[in-house]
Structure formats: structure tokens, C-alpha cells
Write a protein that holds these residues in place. Structure first.
Motif, PDB file in Angstrom:
ATOM      1  N   ILE A   1      -8.454  67.723 -36.802  1.00 28.38           N
ATOM      2  CA  ILE A   1      -8.056  67.970 -35.418  1.00 28.38           C
ATOM      3  C   ILE A   1      -9.135  68.712 -34.635  1.00 28.38           C
ATOM      4  CG2 ILE A   1      -6.873  70.178 -35.833  1.00 28.38           C
ATOM      5  CD1 ILE A   1      -5.588  67.331 -33.573  1.00 28.38           C
ATOM      6  N   GLU A   2      -9.877  69.599 -35.299  1.00 33.07           N
ATOM      7  CA  GLU A   2     -10.934  70.345 -34.620  1.00 33.07           C
ATOM      8  C   GLU A   2     -12.316  69.860 -35.039  1.00 33.07           C
ATOM      9  OE1 GLU A   2     -12.447  72.503 -31.826  1.00 33.07           O
ATOM     10  OE2 GLU A   2     -10.288  72.574 -32.179  1.00 33.07           O
TER      11      GLU A   2
ATOM     12  N   ALA B   1     -10.250  69.374 -30.642  1.00 30.39           N
ATOM     13  CA  ALA B   1      -9.060  69.585 -29.817  1.00 30.39           C
ATOM     14  C   ALA B   1      -9.121  70.870 -29.002  1.00 30.39           C
ATOM     15  CB  ALA B   1      -7.819  69.604 -30.705  1.00 30.39           C
ATOM     16  N   GLY B   2      -9.871  71.855 -29.460  1.00 35.62           N
ATOM     17  CA  GLY B   2      -9.953  73.131 -28.754  1.00 35.62           C
ATOM     18  C   GLY B   2      -8.867  74.095 -29.202  1.00 35.62           C
TER      19      GLY B   2
ATOM     20  N   LEU C   1      -2.064  69.420 -30.175  1.00 32.61           N
ATOM     21  CA  LEU C   1      -1.537  69.455 -31.535  1.00 32.61           C
ATOM     22  C   LEU C   1      -1.566  68.081 -32.190  1.00 32.61           C
ATOM     23  CD1 LEU C   1       1.536  71.671 -30.594  1.00 32.61           C
ATOM     24  CD2 LEU C   1      -0.542  72.452 -31.744  1.00 32.61           C
ATOM     25  N   TRP C   2      -1.402  67.046 -31.378  1.00 33.43           N
ATOM     26  CA  TRP C   2      -1.489  65.650 -31.838  1.00 33.43           C
ATOM     27  C   TRP C   2      -2.462  64.950 -30.916  1.00 33.43           C
ATOM     28  CZ3 TRP C   2       3.394  61.989 -32.362  1.00 33.43           C
ATOM     29  CH2 TRP C   2       2.979  60.700 -32.715  1.00 33.43           C
TER      30      TRP C   2
ATOM     31  N   SER D   1      -1.736  67.694 -36.324  1.00 34.56           N
ATOM     32  CA  SER D   1      -2.020  68.935 -37.052  1.00 34.56           C
ATOM     33  C   SER D   1      -0.717  69.642 -37.392  1.00 34.56           C
ATOM     34  CB  SER D   1      -2.907  69.862 -36.209  1.00 34.56           C
ATOM     35  OG  SER D   1      -2.291  70.192 -34.974  1.00 34.56           O
ATOM     36  N   LEU D   2      -0.647  70.180 -38.604  1.00 32.22           N
ATOM     37  CA  LEU D   2       0.522  70.924 -39.051  1.00 32.22           C
ATOM     38  C   LEU D   2       0.083  72.216 -39.739  1.00 32.22           C
ATOM     39  CD1 LEU D   2       2.850  68.214 -40.669  1.00 32.22           C
ATOM     40  CD2 LEU D   2       3.202  69.374 -38.482  1.00 32.22           C
TER      41      LEU D   2
END
Length: 503
Positions: free
Chosen positions: A225-226, A231-232, A324-325, A331-332
């Protein structure tokens, strides 16, 4: 237009979040989609989460766990709430219970009636109207009743457990359900050039693993995700300045408490959690207010048993991933952000993210409207939990250390300031929608417990026969105390129900 169905899911990272996701997704998609998980034995997991909130019971039921077996495997105990020591004032204490205050499945008219009686000196302490508070103070537990006439209809429970053992237990369960575990370290994430979606990951030994949907459970680093999607991160350190923790187990020296203890310290707070085989302890603190060595000394000096290991250090930045998505990556857990463990919401937010994902399950078209809806809902829930946690720090009367002066005087989110002022004005409590986790009762417990007292009450409640209401309140208080007294002791209950590992 809808796309083709998702045929393959790859969960990146194990631990609690990864194996929770694997179990729930496989339970939902069955044989229609392949679910695999890749993790490396060489990469450690955080694994210090030990306390939960009541929805974990629903999650365990969703994935088909046997409660007694789960508790034996994870050395679990029952949790009825959190005892807070030294938060409002240095010598203060209060209990934030699960369940409801008063009678009935919801708060109903309880707050308005309570404040009207309190102003006339006709009401007792808030916790005396909570069945779970009565039980916790006595070291008693029981099962919630489905009969709304029973005192135990408002008796909600969660668990304390060893999070590492929980992840290992779920891994064993998943192995019996056709979920493939891939051992390996990911060294590259390859995206499709045309749209940036993740196409596959490359392992250290050269193998490639493809999937339609990727679940990022790689912890704080957020490998997909990052690392890949950038994603920030939205930093909340200005509201939640805790950025470090030390965790250490100690020997069990007394009967297990059915609640978490949170004791305010010089620059943060210390937790104490009773498991079947040991006691979990930790100090969450802000490094701007105390040196690491001093924090370690404070933690070790306040254990009630022999330390079983050296304190394990953790560093974090409170906040959340801005998205988050993103694309085909969800991401979880810690990869999505971290508030801090004060109200035991880390595992809950994993669960909530999984449930939201199942509700927003994509097809190969990956509708942006659907993805945006997931992000809005989960972001709102995270921010509401954030506000609730900030409340504990801001609502303090302490001024004995730089840390407590800082959090008392700091600016707070407008959303939280409004709730505090509405309560302070006339005891008004409200929910911000279906996606808010903490109940009106929880907000009431913390604000009253830390000294935020309404200046007045809703005058509507003056129309009641307050003498009759006071008599009803007294009956509730006595009935709850009697019911709690007749419950079994915590360890006796666990052993009688085959939940104790050595029984």
C-alpha cells in the motif's frame, strides 16, 4: 457493468491480521476463489496485542471457531472492560465497562434520568448501574443472556489472549480449510504499466506469485500500500503524542482479573492484562517526555511478578494511511495505520476492515465507487475511535508532569470538541451513525470517570416522578450487585467450560 469474479486472493504477511483475513475470506468465498498467504519466518511480527472488544466474539463465530478450543489454544481469559487509574486526577480511578448501564438492551432514558437524579443527590456512582462493572470488581464472569428481562442481557464480554498464539491457531485452522501458505520473503512488487494495479510479487528465491486481489498485512512498513502504491500517511502525533511502547510478560502471581488495567504514568500509561499462564504488561509513552531507559525502569519497577523476558521495544507513528484501499490492494492491521492500544481497538479494526471488505467485495472491474465507499466508511470509523482515545488524554485535570500538561492543553479535533461541549452543557450523548463503534455508554463512562460533569440536565426529565425513578434505580443497583455476586469466579468459570488450557 460488472466484471468477472475475483478468482485469486493473495494475503501478504501473516500474524494476527493476515490469518484473520485468510480465515474470513476463505469462509466467505469457499471453493470459488483461491486464497493464499505469503509470509517469511525471517520477518518478525509485532504480536503484542492481548486485549480485545466484544465484536471479536462475532468474528470468531463468523469464521467458525469453537470458543472453548480457541481459548485453550490462545491461553485466553474473559475481559469485561478497562479499569483506569490516575487518568482524571493522579489519585482517581474509574471503570469503563462493556455492556449497558441501567436496564434494557440500550441506554434508553438512562442518562437523562441519571443526571436529573444526580443533581438531587439521589443517584449512586455510574458504575453501580453496570452489571459488568459489578462482576469485574468481584472477579466474577458468566454468559450473556438472550432474555431481555435478565440482568445478564446487558452483560457483554471480550477476551484477553496471546496474539501470537491467536495467529498460530488461525494458521492451523486455515491449513485445514485449503488455504495455501507460501514461505518466502517478497523482494519486489510488480505493477501493471497501464493502470498501476499490482500484477505479481517476486520472492527472494525468484518465484513469482500472482493474484487478482492483494491484502497488505505487512505491518508498519506497508510493503504494497505504501512501498508500491505510495498511498501516503496522515500523522496524528499532534493529538496522540505516544510513539513508543515497551512490552514485557511477567509471572502470574494471583487469580486472573477479568479486566484490563490502565495506569497513568509520568509520560503515558501502563497496561496490565491477565492471561491463563502469565501477565502481560507494557508502557506506552511519548519519547519527547521521557527517556527510553527511564521508561524501562518505570515499567519493570511496577510489575507484580518476575519479568519473564527483557522488555520488547516498539516504535510507531499514530495515524492512518490516506488511502486504505487503492486499486487492487487493501491494507489491514498496522499497514493501514495505528491509533495506539489504549482502548484495545487494533484487532477490532482488523476485523472491521475485513467485514467492510466482504461487504464491498469487488469484481475484476474494481468499481471506484465501491472502493471509495469502503475508504469513506472505514476512515470514518477510525477517526471516531481516534477521537474517543484522544478524549482520555484531553479530559485530565493532572498538571504534575510536562506530558499531562501538554495533552490537557493541546488543541483537539473539532469533532471531539463538539461532543465534549454538548455533554458538558447538559449531558447530551449521541451516535454519529452506524459505523461508530463506541456506544453512548462508553462516552459517558470516560467523560464522567475523568471529571467532565454536565452543568445541567435536560429539563424534560423534570416531568418524571423522580422519587419513583430513584426507587427503580436503587432496585437495579441492588439486583445487579446480587446477580454479580452469584456468578462463578473467573478461573472456575473457564475450567468448568473447558476453556482452561491445563484443565
Amino acid at each position: 457493468m460488472t466484471g468477472a469474479p475475483i478468482k485469486s486472493v493473495l494475503i501478504v504477511g501473516g500474524g494476527t491480521a493476515g490469518w484473520m483475513a485468510a480465515a474470513a475470506i476463505k469462509r466467505s468465498v469457499g471453493p470459488h476463489a483461491e486464497v493464499r498467504l505469503v509470509e517469511s519466518a525471517d520477518i518478525g511480527i509485532v504480536g503484542v496485542g492481548e486485549a480485545t472488544v466484544p465484536p471479536i466474539r462475532d468474528f470468531n463465530a463468523l469464521i467458525g471457531l469453537d470458543e472453548a478450543e480457541f481459548m485453550r489454544e490462545t491461553k485466553a481469559t474473559i475481559k469485561l472492560g478497562i479499569e483506569f487509574k490516575g487518568w482524571g486526577a493522579k489519585d482517581s480511578a474509574y471503570f469503563h465497562p462493556f455492556g449497558t448501564f441501567g436496564a434494557g438492551p440500550t441506554l434508553g432514558d438512562f442518562p437523562g434520568s441519571y443526571f436529573a437524579l444526580k443533581e438531587r443527590g439521589k443517584a449512586g456512582s455510574l458504575e453501580s448501574y453496570s452489571i459488568t462493572s459489578h462482576a469485574a470488581r468481584r472477579g466474577k464472569v458468566g454468559a450473556r443472556s438472550n432474555d431481555p428481562r435478565s440482568a445478564l442481557s446487558g452483560f457483554h464480554t471480550a477476551y484477553h489472549f496471546d496474539a501470537t498464539l491467536y495467529g498460530q491457531y488461525l494458521r492451523k485452522v486455515c491449513a485445514t480449510r485449503g488455504i495455501e501458505r507460501i514461505e518466502g520473503e517478497i523482494v519486489e512488487v510488480v505493477q501493471r504499466p497501464e493502470d498501476g494495479f499490482v500484477d505479481h510479487v517476486v520472492l527472494k528465491d525468484g518465484r513469482t506469485v500472482t493474484a487478482d486481489l492483494f491484502i497488505d498485512c505487512t505491518g508498519f512498513r506497508g510493503l504494497l500500500i505504501e512501498g508500491a502504491l505510495k498511498a501516503g500517511y496522515e500523522d496524528w502525533s499532534h493529538w496522540l503524542p505516544m510513539n513508543r511502547a515497551l512490552a514485557v510478560p511477567c509471572a502470574k502471581v494471583r487469580a486472573v482479573d477479568p479486566f484490563t488495567s490502565s495506569t497513568a504514568r509520568e509520560a503515558g500509561w501502563q497496561w496490565r492484562i491477565s492471561l491463563q499462564h502469565r501477565t502481560g504488561n507494557g508502557y506506552v509513552y511519548g519519547s519527547d517526555f521521557i527517556e527510553d531507559e527511564a521508561a524501562k525502569e518505570t515499567l519493570l519497577a511496577n510489575l507484580d511478578g518476575e519479568a519473564l523476558a527483557d522488555p520488547r521495544p516498539l516504535r510507531f507513528v499514530t495515524g492512518r494511511r490516506k488511502t486504505l484501499w487503492d486499486k487492487n490492494v487493501v491494507s489491514l492491521g498496522l499497514s493501514s495505520g495505528f491509533i495506539e492500544p489504549l482502548e484495545s481497538t487494533s484487532i477490532h479494526l482488523v476485523q472491521s476492515g475485513i467485514i467492510r471488505l466482504l461487504q464491498h467485495w469487488p469484481d475484476m472491474a474494481f468499481s471506484q465507487t465501491n472502493t471509495d465507499g469502503y475508504n469513506r466508511r472505514l476512515t470514518r470509523e477510525i477517526e471516531l475511535i481516534r477521537d474517543f482515545v484522544i478524549l482520555h488524554y484531553h479530559a485530565t485535570r493532572r498538571d504534575d508532569t510536562p506530558f499531562w500538561r501538554h495533552v490537557r492543553d493541546m488543541a483537539i479535533p473539532d469533532s471531539l470538541a463538539e461532543r465534549v461541549e454538548m455533554f458538558r452543557d447538559r449531558g447530551l450523548l449521541f451516535q454519529v451513525g452506524a459505523d461508530e463503534y463506541f456506544s453512548q455508554g462508553s462516552w459517558m463512562a470516560v467523560m464522567m470517570g475523568q471529571g467532565i460533569v454536565p452543568r445541567a440536565h435536560n429539563p424534560l426529565y423534570n416531568y418524571q416522578d423522580l422519587d419513583r425513578v430513584a426507587a427503580g434505580f436503587e432496585q437495579i443497583k441492588q439486583a445487579w450487585a446480587t446477580t454479580a455476586e452469584n456468578l462463578p469466579a473467573h478461573e472456575d468459570y473457564l475450567k468448568a467450560n473447558r476453556m482452561w488450557a491445563d484443565a
